[in-house]
Design a protein around this motif. Structure first.
Motif, PDB file in Angstrom:
ATOM      1  N   VAL A  90      49.963  53.121  41.754  1.00  9.38           N
ATOM      2  CA  VAL A  90      51.213  52.545  41.244  1.00  9.38           C
ATOM      3  C   VAL A  90      52.372  52.901  42.170  1.00  9.38           C
ATOM      4  CG1 VAL A  90      52.880  52.627  39.344  1.00  9.38           C
ATOM      5  CG2 VAL A  90      50.436  52.508  38.850  1.00  9.38           C
ATOM      6  N   ALA A  91      52.408  54.163  42.617  1.00  4.36           N
ATOM      7  CA  ALA A  91      53.492  54.618  43.483  1.00  4.36           C
ATOM      8  C   ALA A  91      53.493  53.907  44.827  1.00  4.36           C
ATOM      9  CB  ALA A  91      53.391  56.130  43.690  1.00  4.36           C
ATOM     10  N   ALA A  92      52.323  53.454  45.270  1.00  7.58           N
ATOM     11  CA  ALA A  92      52.227  52.766  46.567  1.00  7.58           C
ATOM     12  C   ALA A  92      52.870  51.385  46.527  1.00  7.58           C
ATOM     13  CB  ALA A  92      50.770  52.659  46.986  1.00  7.58           C
ATOM     14  N   GLY A  93      53.128  50.864  45.333  1.00  6.09           N
ATOM     15  CA  GLY A  93      53.757  49.555  45.197  1.00  6.09           C
ATOM     16  C   GLY A  93      52.745  48.428  45.219  1.00  6.09           C
ATOM     17  N   GLY A  94      53.220  47.246  44.871  1.00  2.33           N
ATOM     18  CA  GLY A  94      52.330  46.089  44.829  1.00  2.33           C
ATOM     19  C   GLY A  94      51.417  46.147  43.628  1.00  2.33           C
ATOM     20  N   PRO A  96      48.495  47.681  41.906  1.00  5.68           N
ATOM     21  CA  PRO A  96      47.703  48.908  42.056  1.00  5.68           C
ATOM     22  C   PRO A  96      46.221  48.677  41.807  1.00  5.68           C
ATOM     23  CG  PRO A  96      48.923  48.932  39.992  1.00  5.68           C
ATOM     24  CD  PRO A  96      49.380  47.719  40.736  1.00  5.68           C
ATOM     25  N   ALA A 116      51.320  49.092  34.771  1.00  8.53           N
ATOM     26  CA  ALA A 116      51.803  48.388  35.955  1.00  8.53           C
ATOM     27  C   ALA A 116      51.217  46.976  36.039  1.00  8.53           C
ATOM     28  CB  ALA A 116      51.451  49.170  37.220  1.00  8.53           C
TER      29      ALA A 116
END
Length: 265
Positions: A90-94, A96, A116
């Motif tokens: 989730v933190a990486a974006g886009g 997940p 997300a």
């Protein structure tokens, strides 16, 4: 033809590595040196490919639960690793995505909140066992889980499980399960509150003497859901009759579509 360049090296360092360790080696007769971190960033082409990409870039394409400590036979460690892997994705974006390599994993006495957009959980010969109060929950009262997907996984309900279903589709626009298998179901495979639910070529196997329905729907008043089931096999270990859908709420199931479903015992 021209002889391809070759590289050999040796590393004398204790694991785990930090990336700062230096590799000393020989390339085409000349002494070379670089760090582990530099080696990970070096581009190369895969066999038969034309584009060059680094090993670091290739590894970043998928969040792997084993990179966070899962798969060592420890249920508590597996649970923490699965939650950490999803948080990292989730933190990486886009959108997940979390990958489960072949192996057995456990999720014990905790809840994975899947919120997300377009979250994907997928595997390859991977089995996740739900232990105690272990539960994966899509959406919440405050947030809808948008378009989650589950693909090529097997879910097993442990004898100690205390939840109605290991996966709760609580508040979601659409949830898609593709080639997912549920085994040893004690009550239901999925609890449904609000969603458009798709099951594509999924299998469920109710435990002998247990299991009441594949989907336990409890849709509140003023809300509605729809269910589409395409292919798959739904049966019980003791060949007892079970329900595909058991709805006990005051809300509505707007549509129930079954295509090529096998309910033979």
């Amino acid at each position: 033809g021209r002889k391809p360049k070759s590289l050999s090296f040796a590393l004398a360092a204790a694991l785990p590595l930090t990336g700062a360790e230096r590799l000393a080696g020989v390339q085409d007769g000349a002494t070379v040196g670089f760090t582990v971190a530099e080696a990970l960033q070096a581009p190369f082409a895969a066999s038969g490919a034309s584009a060059q990409r680094s090993l670091a870039e290739r590894c970043a394409e998928a969040v792997n639960v084993r990179d966070f400590g899962a798969g060592q036979g420890d249920a508590a460690a597996d649970t923490a690793a699965i939650k950490a892997a999803y948080a990292a994705a989730v933190a990486a974006g886009g959108a997940p995505s979390v990958y489960f390599p072949p192996g057995a994993y456990a999720f014990q006495d905790d809840e994975l909140a899947i919120l997300a957009d377009s979250s994907l959980f997928y595997g390859q010969g991977a089995t996740v066992r739900f232990v105690g109060s272990g539960l994966w929950k899509i959406g919440s009262d405050a947030a809808r889980g948008a378009l989650p997907g589950f693909r090529d996984l097997a879910f097993v309900v442990d004898a100690t499980s205390s939840v109605e279903a290991p996966v709760s589709v609580y508040n979601c626009g659409r949830a898609v399960f593709q080639r997912v298998a549920w085994h040893d179901i004690k009550a239901s495979a999925i609890s449904l509150r609000r969603a458009v639910l798709w099951l594509r070529h999924c299998d469920t196997r109710m435990a002998a003497g247990g299991g009441s329905s594949v989907i336990k729907a409890a849709i509140p008043a003023t809300l509605a859901s729809a269910i589409f089931i395409q292919g798959g096999r739904f049966n019980s270990a003791d060949h007892a009759a079970k329900l595909l859908v058991d709805h006990s709420g005051a809300g509505e199931i707007d549509g129930l579509v079954l295509i090529g479903v096998n309910t033979a015992g």
